[in-house]
Scaffold this active site. Structure first.
Site, PDB file in Angstrom:
ATOM      1  CB  SER A 246      -0.882  -0.002   1.240  1.00 40.28           C
ATOM      2  OG  SER A 246      -0.072   0.181   2.387  1.00 40.28           O
ATOM      3  CE  LYS A 247      -2.507   4.290  -3.968  1.00 36.84           C
ATOM      4  NZ  LYS A 247      -3.731   4.966  -4.377  1.00 36.84           N
TER       5      LYS A 247
END
Length: 495
Positions: A246-247
């Site tokens: 995930s970012k």
RNA sequence: GUCCCCAUCGUCUAGUCAGGUCCAGGACAUCGGCCUUUCACGCCGACAACACCGGUUCAAAUCCGGUUGGGGACGCCA
């Protein structure tokens, strides 16, 4: 046979990351493979989190990767009339109902269920309200959401997944889900289906994290009387700890723009991505665009999740080693003209570009790139490790400085002497420069390596590189002589 | 807690549907060697896996059951 139509529907809540890029790539590949169309649809119904910047970031990322689309970008918020019409239709047909439960009530129920370790879905409190009860609550001004009424049936609810096979749930496992918010805005589950129906999407290819959405959306297709597309759920990409990438937790390293900025060849990166969760069935790993489109099939998508092999803080590999290896492979086998175009952008950015490289010095430019590319990992290396070929203000690395230069103080005298001899040479060729260097070594009673490595250090700043005499030719007599004469500065710095 | 999905070298994977050709193949990484007066490239070699337990079968990585492990979902996010 109707035309295949696929879509990539990112939500603009951040930059394009490798998971999204891979989904886009797979959809693009299948569209190309089947001679179909790829539709880009920005799913911006979450107005709280959607930003203009991230829309641009996604577009930039796709463009860089070379993933093009045939229609769009469409914006989901522009079609809310369609979404609401679908909701009202289902309401009218008794396939959906108004639910007046408040968020607080739902939350309290959920927490109680959690505490009691029981199922925590919606309990259907408003499912069977009489028309009178609904009218009463509505006239009292109570806010409501619209929920889909999951049919009460005995059989199994499911779909045939192109990669996973038959996926089934019993109807009573699926809770009545919300399709329109209390503020009147439609939700993803509904919008997505309505848009896919309108866009005549034939294949929905997305991550396995959407599997439960698909189950519920199957119901929506049925309720709306629309034909179902083919579903295919791709494996997820996890990190080394098996957590979804995930970012938020991984940052830049999972962003497509990171790879652009770090000098990856776009297609090489696509080649890496496609191998994460798909394989051709033979040992082929490097594909041209055409070859990959030809080889790609939905059936050969893997079922199990793959790991993006990135170790934080790894000194040698700043990202997945395989990604780097594939990039290197392209770097040294691609057509040198194409490499030249890509390196041009890098040199321009670093202020190292010379217009002549595209004109009268083009041959020199491409020849030089061909000479040095074998040792490089990324396009950026041409401007850093290869800086000495394009500018005089290159840095000399510490290691060769100590090992090849300072260790032999006599080089302070010898290299300028060599410079004089090169200057005087009638023919500045590989043979002649080599002969002179060896002569000098013999004369001073040292191994030729001392002279050669000292020369390499002063002339390129690097410990390693192509054959010394090829370097001399590429650089040309003037630069070589000047750099050799200037050797003193390193000894002075060291003092 | 419920439901769904998955399980082969450190990593990406081939082989699983149609059991024998697999004491499991390739790639990356790692380690050796050759080549190279440098370093790479290239070539050669080494290391390294069928999660576990049962069952079916003459024969199981492959089929069946269970266990364990991992992942996903369970939002008025997408």
């Amino acid at each position: 046979m109707t035309e295949t139509r696929l879509r990539f529907p990112p939500s603009p809540t951040g930059y394009l990351h490798i998971g999204g890029a891979r989904t886009a790539l797979f959809n693009w590949l299948y569209a190309k493979k089947t001679g179909g169309k790829l539709i880009l649809r920005i799913e911006d119904t979450d107005t709280e989190r959607s930003t203009q910047d991230s829309i641009q970031g996604i577009l930039d990322g796709l463009n860089w990767l070379g993933i093009d689309w045939d229609e769009g970008p469409y914006f989901q918020t522009e079609f809310s009339t369609d979404h609401l019409a679908a909701a009202n239709q289902m309401l009218a047909e008794g396939k959906a109902y108004k639910c007046f439960c408040t968020k607080e009530e739902l939350e309290a129920r959920k927490e109680a269920a959690m505490a009691a370790k029981q199922e925590m879905g919606y309990n259907g409190a408003c499912r069977n309200l009489t028309p009178e009860q609904v009218a009463e609550k509505e006239s009292a001004g109570l806010p409501f959401v619209i929920r889909f009424k999951v049919p009460e049936r005995n059989g199994m609810l499911g779909y045939d997944d192109k990669v996973l096979g038959r996926i089934e749930h019993s109807y009573n496992e699926v809770d009545d889900f919300v399709i329109v918010r209390s503020n009147g805005k439609p939700l993803y589950l509904l919008c997505n289906v309505v848009d896919d129906i309108r866009d005549r999407i034939t294949h929905v290819l997305r991550g396995q994290d959407h599997m439960t959405n698909t189950t519920r959306q199957v119901l929506l297709y049925e309720a709306l009387g629309a034909p179902m597309p083919v579903f295919a759920h791709m494996p997820l990409t996890l990190d080394l700890k098996k957590a979804k990438i995930s970012k938020r937790s991984h940052g830049e390293i999972v962003a497509v723009h990171f790879y652009k900025e770090h000098g990856f060849i776009p297609w090489a990166f696509c080649n890496f991505l496609v191998l994460l969760g798909w394989s051709p069935g033979d040992d082929t790993e490097i594909f041209s665009r055409e070859e990959l489109i030809e080889a790609f099939t939905l059936e050969r998508i893997n079922k199990s999740n793959s790991i993006f092999n990135y170790r934080k803080g790894d000194e040698k590999f700043f990202t997945d080693p395989k990604a780097i290896a594939i990039n290197e492979q392209y770097l040294r086998t691609m057509d040198i003209g194409e490499i030249g175009d890509m390196v041009q952008k890098v040199l321009e950015k670093e202020g190292l570009w010379n217009a002549a490289y595209a004109g009268e010095k083009k041959e020199w430019y491409l020849h030089t790139l061909a000479l040095i590319r074998d040792r490089f990992h990324t396009l950026n290396d041409f401007a850093t490790l290869g800086r000495a070929y394009f500018a005089d203000d290159f840095q000399v690395e510490q290691k060769p400085l100590e090992k090849n230069l300072l260790k032999f103080p006599d080089l302070k005298e010898w290299l300028p002497l060599l410079a004089d001899r090169y200057q005087a040479l009638e023919q500045f060729t590989t043979e002649e420069t080599e002969r002179v260097a060896k002569e000098l070594a013999e004369e001073k009673e040292v191994k030729p390596g001392v002279i050669v490595n000292g020369m390499r250090t002063v002339v390129t700043g690097q410990l390693a590189g192509p054959s010394m005499y090829d370097i001399l030719m590429t650089l040309g007599r003037d630069k070589v002589v000047q750099r050799l004469r200037n050797v003193n500065r390193f000894f002075q710095q060291a003092d």
